[in-house]
Design an enzyme around this catalytic site. Structure first.
Site, short mmCIF file in Angstrom:
data_model
loop_
_atom_site.label_atom_id
_atom_site.label_comp_id
_atom_site.label_asym_id
_atom_site.label_seq_id
_atom_site.Cartn_x
_atom_site.Cartn_y
_atom_site.Cartn_z
N HIS A 13 -4.50 17.48 1.09
CA HIS A 13 -4.18 16.53 2.15
C HIS A 13 -2.68 16.22 2.23
CE1 HIS A 13 -8.43 15.69 1.15
NE2 HIS A 13 -8.55 15.50 2.45
N GLU A 83 -4.16 12.76 -5.30
CA GLU A 83 -3.34 13.97 -5.19
C GLU A 83 -1.94 13.77 -5.77
OE1 GLU A 83 -3.69 15.74 -1.31
OE2 GLU A 83 -5.89 15.81 -1.45
N ARG A 171 -11.47 -12.42 11.35
CA ARG A 171 -11.01 -12.49 12.73
C ARG A 171 -12.17 -12.16 13.67
NH1 ARG A 171 -6.35 -9.73 10.42
NH2 ARG A 171 -4.45 -10.97 10.73
N ARG A 225 -2.35 -17.07 8.39
CA ARG A 225 -3.61 -17.37 9.03
C ARG A 225 -3.88 -18.87 9.10
NH1 ARG A 225 -7.22 -13.32 8.78
NH2 ARG A 225 -8.41 -14.63 10.21
#
Length: 271
Positions: A13, A83, A171, A225
């Protein structure tokens, strides 16, 4: 090639191979943050770009350092950890943004993660659910020392890592959809002295501990928040702090080697 492990040499990847990355790798989410991270370095070179993963390697104040973007969320971050470890990385520092759930963590401040609530599913596929997601103490100390030297406001504590930016962080979803349990989520975590929400730290910390690696996390507060404030501010502060922390960790490792200690502790100092 063994189909059970396609990671022979160049990674499947990340498309990096042995020698492409330093021992310490910074992990932002957005690949567009990679040049913003490397801006503060002595020099850098992009080594690989594939999907959400962009990797650059260089030096900060003479200390070898790399950066790999992970994309959004724990599944892709776990692939990066897997990886990078295969090609020689041993210290991983998440560098990102977050939403604070305490009034005193203002937009633009830094949150340095000491440990994380594993409200994501990726780490559950590695270990039992009561296994802790804990940052390496030397990485935390280096991040704190770096923030102090740079003069940035910071907070140290517990992070909640989620799989969802919307429902998982309390949310409302599309058309004001409310997920089960989301209504009291923020207050529950506030009562437990959790500092912030983000989406990758707990998986990175968990995998690092499973594999015997060092890991930590530092995030800039974009949203509070509690106060309702939201600004994309302080992005480079987290990157600078993590880069300087990498240099300080190298100094700390030198102190360990000189002293013959088993690992770094505060009595050894940094320089």
């Amino acid at each position: 090639m063994d189909s059970e492990d396609p990671n022979d040499g160049e990674q499947y990847h990340l498309e990096v191979g042995p020698g492409d990355v330093a021992e310490t790798v910074l992990l932002p989410g957005n690949p567009e943050r990679v040049p913003k991270v490397t801006d503060a370095w002595d020099h850098s070179e992009v080594r690989a770009e594939h999907r959400e993963y962009r990797t650059a390697t260089g030096a900060y104040d003479g200390t070898p350092i790399s950066v790999t973007s992970t994309g959004i969320g724990s599944p892709s971050a776990a692939i990066a950890v897997e990886e990078l470890a295969r090609v020689g990385a041993d210290t991983l520092i998440r560098v990102g943004s977050c939403g604070a759930i305490r009034e005193d963590a203002a937009v633009g401040d830094l949150v340095i993660t000491r440990g994380a609530v594993r409200q994501e599913g990726t780490s559950d596929e590695y270990v039992r659910e009561d296994y802790p997601a804990v940052a390496d103490h030397a990485v935390v100390a280096a991040l704190v020392a770096a923030a102090e030297r740079l003069g940035y406001d910071y907070h140290v504590g517990l992070t909640c890592s989620t799989d969802s930016f919307y429902a998982g962080q309390g949310r409302p979803g599309f058309e004001d959809f409310e997920a089960r349990g989301s209504e009291g989520l923020v207050e529950e975590l506030r009562a437990a002295n959790v500092l912030n929400f983000e989406m990758e730290a707990s998986a990175i910390l968990t995998l690092a501990n499973v594999y015997g690696l060092r890991a930590g996390a530092v995030c800039s507060v974009y949203a509070n928040r509690v106060t309702g404030e939201f600004r994309t501010e302080g992005e480079r502060r987290a990157a600078e702090t993590a880069s300087l922390a990498t240099h300080l960790l190298a100094k700390m490792d030198e102190r360990v080697a000189e002293s013959g200690a088993g690992e770094w502790h505060a009595g050894l100092g940094i320089e």
